[in-house]
Structure formats: C-alpha cells, structure tokens
Write an enzyme that holds these catalytic residues in place. Structure first.
Site, PDB file in Angstrom:
ATOM      1  N   LYS A   1       0.800  -1.337  -0.059  1.00  0.00           N
ATOM      2  CA  LYS A   1       0.026  -0.103  -0.010  1.00  0.00           C
ATOM      3  C   LYS A   1       0.921   1.391  -0.071  1.00  0.00           C
ATOM      4  CE  LYS A   1      -2.394  -0.434   3.473  1.00  0.00           C
ATOM      5  NZ  LYS A   1      -2.979  -0.069   4.902  1.00  0.00           N
TER       6      LYS A   1
ATOM      7  N   ARG B   1     -10.396   1.939   9.834  1.00  0.00           N
ATOM      8  CA  ARG B   1     -10.012   0.791  10.381  1.00  0.00           C
ATOM      9  C   ARG B   1     -10.813  -0.312  11.007  1.00  0.00           C
ATOM     10  NH1 ARG B   1      -4.316   1.666   9.952  1.00  0.00           N
ATOM     11  NH2 ARG B   1      -2.827  -0.172  10.236  1.00  0.00           N
TER      12      ARG B   1
ATOM     13  N   ARG C   1      11.022  -6.503   5.697  1.00  0.00           N
ATOM     14  CA  ARG C   1      11.243  -5.109   5.655  1.00  0.00           C
ATOM     15  C   ARG C   1      11.812  -4.465   7.069  1.00  0.00           C
ATOM     16  NH1 ARG C   1       5.189  -2.418   5.874  1.00  0.00           N
ATOM     17  NH2 ARG C   1       4.667  -3.012   7.668  1.00  0.00           N
TER      18      ARG C   1
ATOM     19  N   ARG D   1      10.795  -3.286   9.946  1.00  0.00           N
ATOM     20  CA  ARG D   1      10.625  -2.237  10.680  1.00  0.00           C
ATOM     21  C   ARG D   1      10.459  -2.328  12.211  1.00  0.00           C
ATOM     22  NH1 ARG D   1       5.465   0.626   8.508  1.00  0.00           N
ATOM     23  NH2 ARG D   1       4.338  -0.387  10.270  1.00  0.00           N
TER      24      ARG D   1
ATOM     25  N   ARG E   1      -1.710  -7.863  14.289  1.00  0.00           N
ATOM     26  CA  ARG E   1      -2.256  -6.606  13.434  1.00  0.00           C
ATOM     27  C   ARG E   1      -2.720  -7.600  12.356  1.00  0.00           C
ATOM     28  NH1 ARG E   1       3.018  -3.725  13.524  1.00  0.00           N
ATOM     29  NH2 ARG E   1       3.478  -4.549  11.744  1.00  0.00           N
TER      30      ARG E   1
HETATM   31  P1  AMP Z   1       0.082   1.540   9.541  1.00  0.00           P
HETATM   32  O1  AMP Z   1       1.265   2.224   9.235  1.00  0.00           O
HETATM   33  O2  AMP Z   1      -0.969   1.845   9.029  1.00  0.00           O
HETATM   34  O3  AMP Z   1       0.099   0.019   9.811  1.00  0.00           O
HETATM   35  O4  AMP Z   1      -0.283   1.842  11.168  1.00  0.00           O
HETATM   36  C1  AMP Z   1       0.696   1.682  12.137  1.00  0.00           C
HETATM   37  C2  AMP Z   1      -0.194   1.384  13.641  1.00  0.00           C
HETATM   38  O5  AMP Z   1      -0.640   2.693  13.913  1.00  0.00           O
HETATM   39  C3  AMP Z   1      -1.227   0.447  13.682  1.00  0.00           C
HETATM   40  O6  AMP Z   1      -0.728  -0.987  13.914  1.00  0.00           O
HETATM   41  C4  AMP Z   1      -2.015   0.797  14.684  1.00  0.00           C
HETATM   42  O7  AMP Z   1      -1.506   0.750  16.157  1.00  0.00           O
HETATM   43  C5  AMP Z   1      -1.906   2.518  14.612  1.00  0.00           C
HETATM   44  N1  AMP Z   1      -2.931   3.121  13.597  1.00  0.00           N
HETATM   45  C6  AMP Z   1      -2.920   3.396  12.471  1.00  0.00           C
HETATM   46  N2  AMP Z   1      -4.216   3.926  11.704  1.00  0.00           N
HETATM   47  C7  AMP Z   1      -4.824   3.555  12.690  1.00  0.00           C
HETATM   48  C8  AMP Z   1      -6.371   3.774  12.817  1.00  0.00           C
HETATM   49  N3  AMP Z   1      -7.088   4.054  11.626  1.00  0.00           N
HETATM   50  N4  AMP Z   1      -7.057   3.213  14.012  1.00  0.00           N
HETATM   51  C9  AMP Z   1      -6.456   2.649  14.952  1.00  0.00           C
HETATM   52  N5  AMP Z   1      -4.954   2.647  15.029  1.00  0.00           N
HETATM   53  C10 AMP Z   1      -4.401   2.992  13.981  1.00  0.00           C
END
Ligand code: AMP
Length: 191
Positions: free
Chosen positions: A17, A93, A130, A132, A143
C-alpha cells in the site's frame, strides 16, 4: 483539470500500500494521508498523542476510535485536501471509523474504496523482510488478526455503498500500479 478525488485504500499491512500510495498521489495529485505515518511522527516528536499511541502501536493494537476520528477530521479539513482530494491510507480501520468518515465527508463523498488484495502468507514474508521496529513477529500476527476481525468487514461496508473495487496486489510494482490506474481511470471517466 481533473477533479479532486477522495479515495480510501485498504489492504493488509505489507500489501504494498505505502509504495502504491506514493505513486498514486504523485500521478493523480491527491494528498496521501497515512494515519500510521501521522502517529509515527507524533511518537517521534513526543507529543501527547505520540505518548498515548506508542504503547498501543508497540503491541500491535489499535488507537481508540475517538482519537483517530478527531485526527482525521482535522486533517481532512485542511486546504490541501479540500483542493486536491485525498488518498486515505490506514483509516478507516473499524466500522465506527467508517461511520465517522461518512460524516466527515458528508459534503464531498468518497469516490472509491480500493482494496489491494495480497494473501496472508505473502504479507507475513514481506513484513518480516522489511524489518521495521514495530514489526516483531508477534505484533505482525496481532495486526493481521485485527485486520481480519475489524477491517475486513469494512470491505462489505464499502461494497454495500457501491464504492469497493478490489485490485490484485500480487506481481511487480508496475503491474499492480497499472491495475490501480485502470480503476482510477474508470472512476474518473465522464459519464
Ligand atoms: P500502519 O502504518 O497503517 O500499519 O499503522 C501503524 C499502527 O498505527 C497500527 O498498527 C495501529 O496501532 C496504529 N493505527 C494507524 N491507523 C490507525 C487507525 N485508523 N485506527 C487505529 N489505529 C491506527
């Protein structure tokens, strides 16, 4: 001039993404708004939000809907998004976030929800590669479980509103991008 598009992009973590979002926003002009990037920035700046979010993110949980809805409402009200549209990545989400988004965008509804489809086994391999900091195997599994339980139902939510398009996310970056462009071209075609 093309009109400002409002697109949500969905896909498991590790589906490519982030890479595709950079290409879409530079070709189509929407502002890429990634809630994960916003939270990581808040963590590294040590803001109140960052302090609250860090612990949740480290264990692979979700930051509360109230906090997220507030952050996104504020961001989408900014001039750049109003003028150029948005490619929303990482939000909604949960169903509660989807409902909030519908209200936030009441005057200027979404054009499309694009789901980048990559099988679970493939994203686990990609994420471990990756490396991270928040990509421990346990957090990845957590996740992905959350994705299945909370986010996957959003696909039906968008489908019911006739907004969902699923794009096969397997293959090289250019191939996947071509598929996405095809969908965006259809959506923007004059009726
Ligand atoms: P991502 O980079 O989108 O995978 O986001 C990294 C982390 O940020 C996720 O694992 C969540 O802990 C938090 N996060 C990001 N977007 C959201 C959202 N819309 N709702 C809740 N937590 C979020």
């Amino acid at each position: 001039m093309t009109r400002a598009l409002r697109v949500v992009i969905l896909g498991r973590q590790g589906s490519g993404k982030g890479t595709q979002c950079a290409r879409i926003s530079s070709t189509w002009g929407m502002v890429h708004v990634s809630t994960g990037d916003m939270l990581r920035a808040a963590v590294s700046e040590g803001t109140d939000l960052g302090l609250q979010a860090k612990e949740v993110m480290d264990r692979g949980g979700l930051v509360s809907d109230d906090i997220m809805n507030g952050i996104v409402a504020e961001r989408l009200a900014k001039r750049d998004v109003v003028d150029c549209g948005v490619l929303l990545d990482g939000f909604p989400r949960t169903p509660a976030q989807a409902a909030a988004l519908e209200e936030i965008l009441a005057e200027t509804p979404l054009d499309l929800a694009l789901s980048l489809d990559v099988p679970v086994e493939e994203v686990v391999t990609r994420m471990l590669d990756r490396g991270r900091e928040d990509d421990t195997e346990e957090a990845i599994r957590r996740r992905l479980d959350l994705y299945e339980s909370e986010t996957a139902p959003l696909l039906s939510w968008f489908e019911e509103r006739d907004l969902l398009r699923v794009v096969d996310g397997l293959g090289d970056e250019d191939e996947v991008f071509d598929r996405i462009q095809g969908v965006l071209e259809e959506v923007t075609e004059p009726a």
